[in-house]
Design an enzyme around this catalytic site. Structure first.
Site, PDB file in Angstrom:
ATOM      1  N   ARG A 141     -56.130 -11.495  -0.154  1.00 12.02           N
ATOM      2  CA  ARG A 141     -56.487 -12.550   0.803  1.00 12.02           C
ATOM      3  C   ARG A 141     -57.240 -11.962   1.988  1.00 12.02           C
ATOM      4  NH1 ARG A 141     -51.067 -16.399   1.020  1.00 12.02           N
ATOM      5  NH2 ARG A 141     -50.585 -16.127  -1.174  1.00 12.02           N
TER       6      ARG A 141
ATOM      7  N   LYS B  20     -45.087 -16.101 -12.676  1.00  9.44           N
ATOM      8  CA  LYS B  20     -44.734 -16.294 -11.270  1.00  9.44           C
ATOM      9  C   LYS B  20     -44.428 -17.784 -11.089  1.00  9.44           C
ATOM     10  CE  LYS B  20     -47.540 -16.439  -7.007  1.00  9.44           C
ATOM     11  NZ  LYS B  20     -47.513 -15.543  -5.838  1.00  9.44           N
TER      12      LYS B  20
ATOM     13  N   GLU C  34     -46.856  -5.610  -3.428  1.00  9.87           N
ATOM     14  CA  GLU C  34     -47.974  -6.455  -3.855  1.00  9.87           C
ATOM     15  C   GLU C  34     -48.921  -6.589  -2.672  1.00  9.87           C
ATOM     16  OE1 GLU C  34     -46.953 -10.293  -5.657  1.00  9.87           O
ATOM     17  OE2 GLU C  34     -48.742 -11.161  -4.705  1.00  9.87           O
TER      18      GLU C  34
HETATM   19  C1  3PG Z   1     -47.283 -15.352  -2.494  1.00  9.61           C
HETATM   20  O1  3PG Z   1     -48.417 -14.928  -2.400  1.00  9.61           O
HETATM   21  O2  3PG Z   1     -46.621 -15.279  -3.521  1.00  9.61           O
HETATM   22  C2  3PG Z   1     -46.691 -16.016  -1.339  1.00  9.61           C
HETATM   23  O3  3PG Z   1     -47.638 -16.196  -0.338  1.00  9.61           O
HETATM   24  C3  3PG Z   1     -45.558 -15.330  -0.769  1.00  9.61           C
HETATM   25  O4  3PG Z   1     -44.863 -16.336  -0.195  1.00  9.61           O
HETATM   26  P1  3PG Z   1     -44.035 -16.148   1.146  1.00  9.61           P
HETATM   27  O5  3PG Z   1     -45.052 -15.755   2.207  1.00  9.61           O
HETATM   28  O6  3PG Z   1     -43.463 -17.522   1.411  1.00  9.61           O
HETATM   29  O7  3PG Z   1     -43.010 -15.104   0.914  1.00  9.61           O
END
Ligand code: 3PG
Length: 209
Positions: free
Chosen positions: A45, A129, A41
């Site tokens: 950002r 999600k 993924e």
């Molecule tokens: C996301 O975009 O789903 C989260 O930022 C991922 O979360 P994590 O950095 O805590 O794994």
């Protein structure tokens, strides 16, 4: 276009990467293909994210690549033209869901409460999600939320890492989970591909247990 069941059936752990540089994206893709964890993924950002996603899909069409942090309909359209295989949103935005469905793109809207779940169900979206997973109450919250909704499935992300992902995957109707831990932004920026490879291999090994 792949559907979500097909995508996650064999890939229950999704590395979530924040990438600024196309070469870094291609290097990461090479590692994931080589280590036989062919899913990624790419979060929207960074301003380069859509170009990076497109470059990865051009070079590695067999790598399943989702667009993450899709905040609105415009970004959903950009992800579509970048050849994303699926969309992931932190929230449950009806316009984003509608746009994805109009484009025929699978989308995982983000939920962590009953109202958001019902919003997704209004659009016949049943795989969501669960975000941000740990801070929203983790596995006990997942079980509590699922009790009244018998037909939904979750892909939790947020605070998931090598220490807790197996417990999430062992939870009923959790079909996969996502984590940035495997492909930490700092490791990518430092070009620490050895450590990224070590983490990918560790997760692969743990998945066999
Ligand atoms: C996301 O975009 O789903 C989260 O930022 C991922 O979360 P994590 O950095 O805590 O794994």
């Amino acid at each position: 276009m792949k559907n979500l069941d097909t995508i996650f059936h064999n890939q229950p752990v999704v590395p979530i990467a924040m990438i600024n540089d196309i070469q870094d994206g291609l290097k990461l893709a090479t590692i994931l293909i080589r280590e036989e964890l062919p899913i990624l993924e790419v979060t929207f950002r960074t301003k380069e994210a859509s170009d990076i996603l497109k470059a990865i899909k051009d070079h590695y069409p067999d790598l399943t690549v989702g667009a993450g942090t899709v905040l609105n309909a415009e970004q959903a359209k950009i992800a579509f033209t970048s050849d994303a295989d699926f969309l992931v949103a932190p929230g449950c935005n009806p316009r984003t869901i509608q746009t994805a469905q109009d484009l025929g793109m699978p989308i995982l809207p983000g939920v962590n409460n009953p109202s958001a779940i019902e919003m997704a169900l209004n659009y016949n979206v049943t795989t969501m999600k669960f975000f941000p997973a740990e801070i929203s109450g983790g596995i006990p919250m997942i079980k509590a939320l699922m009790a009244p909704y018998q037909d939904i499935h979750f892909i939790p992300t947020g605070g998931i890492n090598n220490e807790n992902f197996q417990s999430y995957l062992a939870t009923e109707r959790v079909i996969a989970c996502g984590m940035s831990w495997m492909v930490d932004k700092k490791l990518i920026e430092a070009g620490n591909w050895d450590e990224i490879t070590r983490r990918v291999r560790l997760i692969k090994e743990m998945l066999k247990q």
